[in-house]
Design a protein around this motif. Structure first.
Motif, short mmCIF file in Angstrom:
data_model
loop_
_atom_site.label_atom_id
_atom_site.label_comp_id
_atom_site.label_asym_id
_atom_site.label_seq_id
_atom_site.Cartn_x
_atom_site.Cartn_y
_atom_site.Cartn_z
N THR A 1 0.84 -1.19 0.00
CA THR A 1 0.00 0.00 0.00
C THR A 1 0.87 1.24 0.00
O THR A 1 2.08 1.16 0.14
CB THR A 1 -0.92 0.03 1.23
OG1 THR A 1 -0.10 0.05 2.40
CG2 THR A 1 -1.83 -1.18 1.25
N ILE A 2 0.24 2.40 -0.12
CA ILE A 2 1.03 3.62 -0.18
C ILE A 2 0.65 4.56 0.95
O ILE A 2 0.65 5.77 0.80
CB ILE A 2 0.87 4.32 -1.53
CG1 ILE A 2 -0.60 4.71 -1.78
CG2 ILE A 2 1.36 3.47 -2.66
CD1 ILE A 2 -0.76 5.67 -2.90
N PHE A 49 -4.17 1.75 -5.18
CA PHE A 49 -3.37 2.66 -4.36
C PHE A 49 -4.30 3.27 -3.32
O PHE A 49 -5.52 3.10 -3.38
CB PHE A 49 -2.70 3.77 -5.19
CG PHE A 49 -3.64 4.60 -6.01
CD1 PHE A 49 -4.21 5.76 -5.49
CD2 PHE A 49 -3.94 4.25 -7.32
CE1 PHE A 49 -5.07 6.54 -6.26
CE2 PHE A 49 -4.79 5.03 -8.10
CZ PHE A 49 -5.36 6.17 -7.56
N VAL A 87 -0.51 12.86 -2.35
CA VAL A 87 -0.03 11.79 -3.21
C VAL A 87 -0.06 12.26 -4.66
O VAL A 87 -1.03 12.89 -5.10
CB VAL A 87 -0.88 10.51 -3.05
CG1 VAL A 87 -0.50 9.45 -4.08
CG2 VAL A 87 -0.74 9.95 -1.64
N LEU A 118 0.07 11.14 -8.68
CA LEU A 118 -0.14 10.06 -9.64
C LEU A 118 0.52 10.51 -10.93
O LEU A 118 0.06 11.46 -11.58
CB LEU A 118 -1.64 9.82 -9.83
CG LEU A 118 -2.09 8.65 -10.69
CD1 LEU A 118 -1.61 7.32 -10.11
CD2 LEU A 118 -3.60 8.64 -10.84
N HIS A 145 4.18 11.08 -1.31
CA HIS A 145 4.21 9.73 -1.86
C HIS A 145 3.85 9.81 -3.33
O HIS A 145 3.08 10.68 -3.74
CB HIS A 145 3.22 8.83 -1.12
CG HIS A 145 3.69 7.43 -0.95
ND1 HIS A 145 4.43 7.01 0.13
CD2 HIS A 145 3.52 6.33 -1.73
CE1 HIS A 145 4.70 5.72 0.00
NE2 HIS A 145 4.16 5.28 -1.11
N VAL A 197 2.75 7.52 -6.94
CA VAL A 197 2.31 6.30 -7.61
C VAL A 197 2.54 6.51 -9.11
O VAL A 197 2.17 7.55 -9.65
CB VAL A 197 0.82 6.02 -7.35
CG1 VAL A 197 0.37 4.76 -8.08
CG2 VAL A 197 0.56 5.89 -5.85
N VAL A 216 0.00 0.09 -12.33
CA VAL A 216 0.91 0.69 -11.36
C VAL A 216 2.24 -0.06 -11.43
O VAL A 216 2.30 -1.27 -11.20
CB VAL A 216 0.33 0.59 -9.93
CG1 VAL A 216 1.35 1.10 -8.91
CG2 VAL A 216 -0.96 1.40 -9.82
N ARG A 219 5.73 2.67 -6.71
CA ARG A 219 5.12 3.53 -5.70
C ARG A 219 6.12 3.69 -4.57
O ARG A 219 6.96 2.83 -4.34
CB ARG A 219 3.82 2.93 -5.18
CG ARG A 219 3.99 1.66 -4.37
CD ARG A 219 2.67 0.99 -4.08
NE ARG A 219 2.24 0.19 -5.20
CZ ARG A 219 0.98 -0.17 -5.44
NH1 ARG A 219 0.02 0.24 -4.64
NH2 ARG A 219 0.65 -0.91 -6.47
#
Length: 248
Positions: free
Chosen positions: A2-3, A32, A40, A42, A214, A216, A223, A226
């Protein structure tokens, strides 16, 4: 893996979502999460499926498979207005304010999502315009704004809906470095002072590295990496498919 940014509970959980368009798989079992109060990013090449992910989270598209939960409540398949009411606000890649309205009136349209009457919506909209640096231009027609100010207005309209989670879709594209720095400072302040959780799509790596806690990485809808910004920036797979060609 997980993130989660910390051990705080996840506000948004995306679990194995997929989406096809005429046989083309735009997103392929992407998973995610975004912790409450986190930021976060992306990222990935053009066509990687980032905006499709946003559109599934925001209710524009229903995932073909997988699930999306907000604060433990499943929201995949909800209409965009239902997702907005639940606490997700978003911006769009191409900013399109209501050009026939003033800057303030543009924000009031969003504020009516969370306000009982126009007077309350106007008061909250003025506060938000102050937050984004547009208070002095509240009575200007939106059509008269420069691109950087239109970007700030786009953010203000999303904030006016009263989100717990803000989705930022390439809001810094086309800005000069000093303007990018100003936007980064704005989002950091909203996060730190107001507790706003942020999920952003961004190609401006200057902003991604400065702002995100973080990252991803999507490639061909999957994905592929990450982790913390420094780790992702040095990931060989990410360098090969994306950062080596597009980092700024």
């Amino acid at each position: 893996m997980t993130i989660g940014i910390s051990r705080m509970a996840a506000l948004l959980e995306v679990e194995g979502i997929s989406k096809r368009f005429s046989g083309l798989k735009a997103v392929d079992s992407a998973s995610f999460e975004v912790s409450q109060g986190g930021i976060v990013a992306l990222i990935g090449p053009n066509g990687a499926g980032k905006t499709t992910c946003f559109n599934m989270i925001a209710g524009v598209y229903r995932p073909d498979s997988g699930r999306i939960t907000l604060a433990g409540r499943r929201i995949d398949g909800w209409r965009p207005d239902q997702v907005c009411k639940a606490g997700i606000g978003r911006t769009f890649q191409i900013v399109k304010p209501f050009v026939g309205l003033t800057v303030l009136e543009n924000v009031v349209v969003g504020a009516l999502n969370a306000s009982a009457d126009v007077a309350t919506a106007e008061a909250s909209s003025l506060r938000i315009l102050g937050d984004v640096g547009l208070a002095a231009k509240a009575d200007m027609p939106a059509s008269a704004l420069t691109l950087p100010d239109r970007k700030r207005l786009e953010v203000a309209r999303a904030l006016a809906t009263g989100p717990r989670l803000l989705l930022l879709d390439e809001v810094m594209a086309g800005l000069r470095p000093t303007e990018v720095d100003g936007m980064v400072a704005l989002f950091r302040r909203l996060n730190q002072e107001h507790g706003l959780t942020i999920l952003l799509i961004e190609h401006v790596m200057r902003a991604v590295m400065a702002l995100s806690q973080h990252i991803v990485v999507l490639h061909h809808g999957e994905v592929i990496a990450r982790g913390a910004p420094e780790a992702v920036a040095n990931d060989p797979a990410v360098l090969e498919c994306y950062l080596g060609a597009e980092a700024v």
